[in-house]
Write a protein that holds these residues in place. Sequence first.
Motif, mmCIF file in Angstrom:
data_model
loop_
_atom_site.group_PDB
_atom_site.id
_atom_site.type_symbol
_atom_site.label_atom_id
_atom_site.label_comp_id
_atom_site.label_asym_id
_atom_site.label_seq_id
_atom_site.Cartn_x
_atom_site.Cartn_y
_atom_site.Cartn_z
ATOM 1 N N ALA A 1 -6.364 0.090 2.110
ATOM 2 C CA ALA A 1 -6.184 0.258 0.659
ATOM 3 C C ALA A 1 -6.953 1.530 0.274
ATOM 4 O O ALA A 1 -6.825 2.546 0.942
ATOM 5 C CB ALA A 1 -6.636 -0.992 -0.085
ATOM 6 N N GLY B 1 1.221 5.408 1.836
ATOM 7 C CA GLY B 1 1.173 6.010 3.162
ATOM 8 C C GLY B 1 2.365 5.663 4.036
ATOM 9 O O GLY B 1 3.456 5.362 3.550
ATOM 10 N N SER B 2 2.111 5.642 5.351
ATOM 11 C CA SER B 2 3.187 5.463 6.321
ATOM 12 C C SER B 2 3.860 4.093 6.226
ATOM 13 O O SER B 2 4.982 3.909 6.712
ATOM 14 C CB SER B 2 2.625 5.661 7.732
ATOM 15 N N LEU B 3 3.177 3.134 5.626
ATOM 16 C CA LEU B 3 3.727 1.774 5.500
ATOM 17 C C LEU B 3 5.132 1.779 4.889
ATOM 18 O O LEU B 3 6.012 1.031 5.331
ATOM 19 C CB LEU B 3 2.783 0.920 4.638
ATOM 20 N N ASN C 1 1.363 6.373 -5.045
ATOM 21 C CA ASN C 1 1.865 5.324 -4.155
ATOM 22 C C ASN C 1 3.076 4.628 -4.786
ATOM 23 O O ASN C 1 3.993 4.186 -4.087
ATOM 24 C CB ASN C 1 0.765 4.294 -3.850
ATOM 25 N N ARG D 1 -3.363 5.722 -6.263
ATOM 26 C CA ARG D 1 -4.056 6.953 -6.613
ATOM 27 C C ARG D 1 -3.874 7.164 -8.111
ATOM 28 O O ARG D 1 -2.767 6.945 -8.634
ATOM 29 C CB ARG D 1 -3.441 8.128 -5.857
ATOM 30 N N LYS E 1 -10.585 11.032 1.061
ATOM 31 C CA LYS E 1 -9.217 11.527 1.275
ATOM 32 C C LYS E 1 -8.634 11.827 -0.099
ATOM 33 O O LYS E 1 -8.694 10.960 -0.982
ATOM 34 C CB LYS E 1 -8.407 10.427 1.987
ATOM 35 N N LYS F 1 -4.820 6.966 15.227
ATOM 36 C CA LYS F 1 -5.496 5.773 14.712
ATOM 37 C C LYS F 1 -5.997 4.845 15.826
ATOM 38 O O LYS F 1 -6.544 3.781 15.561
ATOM 39 C CB LYS F 1 -4.556 5.023 13.777
ATOM 40 N N GLY G 1 -1.888 -0.473 5.283
ATOM 41 C CA GLY G 1 -1.926 0.522 6.345
ATOM 42 C C GLY G 1 -3.393 0.742 6.702
ATOM 43 O O GLY G 1 -4.288 0.082 6.153
ATOM 44 N N MET G 2 -3.660 1.657 7.605
ATOM 45 C CA MET G 2 -5.055 2.005 7.917
ATOM 46 C C MET G 2 -5.120 3.496 8.229
ATOM 47 O O MET G 2 -4.266 4.020 8.964
ATOM 48 C CB MET G 2 -5.540 1.214 9.130
ATOM 49 N N GLY G 3 -6.119 4.171 7.692
ATOM 50 C CA GLY G 3 -6.306 5.594 7.993
ATOM 51 C C GLY G 3 -7.033 5.761 9.322
ATOM 52 O O GLY G 3 -7.632 4.815 9.842
ATOM 53 N N ASP H 1 -3.533 -0.681 -3.516
ATOM 54 C CA ASP H 1 -4.296 0.464 -4.023
ATOM 55 C C ASP H 1 -3.346 1.501 -4.603
ATOM 56 O O ASP H 1 -2.161 1.532 -4.268
ATOM 57 C CB ASP H 1 -5.183 1.103 -2.940
ATOM 58 N N SER I 1 0.865 -1.180 0.000
ATOM 59 C CA SER I 1 0.000 0.000 0.000
ATOM 60 C C SER I 1 0.898 1.226 0.000
ATOM 61 O O SER I 1 2.125 1.110 -0.086
ATOM 62 C CB SER I 1 -0.866 0.009 1.257
HETATM 63 O O1 LIG Z 1 -4.604 6.965 1.102
HETATM 64 C C1 LIG Z 1 -4.053 6.002 1.591
HETATM 65 O O2 LIG Z 1 -4.056 5.856 2.942
HETATM 66 C C2 LIG Z 1 -3.770 4.616 3.586
HETATM 67 C C3 LIG Z 1 -3.303 4.945 5.001
HETATM 68 O O3 LIG Z 1 -2.184 5.807 4.926
HETATM 69 P P1 LIG Z 1 -1.357 6.223 6.214
HETATM 70 O O4 LIG Z 1 -0.364 7.258 5.741
HETATM 71 O O5 LIG Z 1 -2.332 6.789 7.210
HETATM 72 O O6 LIG Z 1 -0.674 5.002 6.728
HETATM 73 C C4 LIG Z 1 -2.757 3.792 2.806
HETATM 74 O O7 LIG Z 1 -2.625 2.519 3.371
HETATM 75 C C5 LIG Z 1 -3.231 3.714 1.347
HETATM 76 O O8 LIG Z 1 -2.378 2.894 0.578
HETATM 77 C C6 LIG Z 1 -3.245 5.089 0.764
HETATM 78 O O9 LIG Z 1 -3.628 5.123 -0.597
#
Ligand SMILES: O=C1O[C@H](COP(=O)(O)O)[C@@H](O)[C@H](O)[C@H]1O
Length: 266
Positions: free
Chosen positions: A165, A51-53, A92, A82, A189, A217, A157-159, A80, A49
């Motif tokens: 995703a 993000g922070s991952l 990503n 963008r 988002k 989170k 990851g998770m928002g 996922d 994914s």
């Molecule tokens: O928009 C997205 O957000 C999630 C979570 O991102 P995070 O920065 O809060 O860890 C991410 O897993 C996803 O791939 C991304 O497209």
Amino acid sequence: MSLSGGLKDGGELRIYDTVDELATDLADYIAELSEVSVKERGFFAIAISGGSLISLMGKLCEAPYNKTIDWAKWYILWADERVVAKNHVDSNYKLAKDGLLSKVPVVPGHVYSINDSMSAEEAATEYEFVLRQLVKTRIVGVSECSDCPKFDLILLGMGPDGHIASLFPNHSALDEKDEWVTFITDSPKPPPERITFTLPVINSASNVAMVVTGGSKAEAVHLAIDDMGPDCPQLPARMVCPTNGKLVWFLDRLAASKLEAPEFAK
Ligand SMILES: O=C1O[C@H](COP(=O)(O)O)[C@@H](O)[C@H](O)[C@H]1O
């Protein structure tokens, strides 16, 4: 690791005192799964994914992992993406390329990014086609219970809203049962246009890791993991439940701080 435990549905919870400890254990976990998959199947099919991952996977660029992992056997897709140009700051693919893939010897031809010159709908259709070819050639395995791809590992990851995703709370994409890859044009988002693996694909993987850090989170972690009784929310993260695979949550203390089990919330 400061704490680990089993979850009711057979998943595993790992909680770390520091993000650095989490990142080290995550690298070990990925390296071990890669070794097993390469031994058993000859390939390691991984979906990542954004993000922070990506920064949490950073230890993979360092010794010993950069030398010991059989990078040539990795086949990399995105759970996922963008729908923006590959060199856009929101991509990503760009995030992973800059932060990870350009620093390890993966084979460029094994890296499957989306076609960024299409609409979200077209890009999702084409990405699913690519995935179907990889399943046909068994580079990506196939589920025993459906015709879905069976990734060796999907990293999510998770928002703070519980999205995984690009599957967001209360979005119709959560109900998609037939497609492997779907698209959205109204992401809450930014950016709004995205493609995403669907829940049937995520839940067909051999291994799914949910990697979540930070106090913002903690509430979503609580809603995703704790027993919520009949008022259980339809949180995307809660819907991750691999049918024949294993789910592991990697949390830091802050993300775990609202879990109900007192030993986890310390
Ligand atoms: O928009 C997205 O957000 C999630 C979570 O991102 P995070 O920065 O809060 O860890 C991410 O897993 C996803 O791939 C991304 O497209």
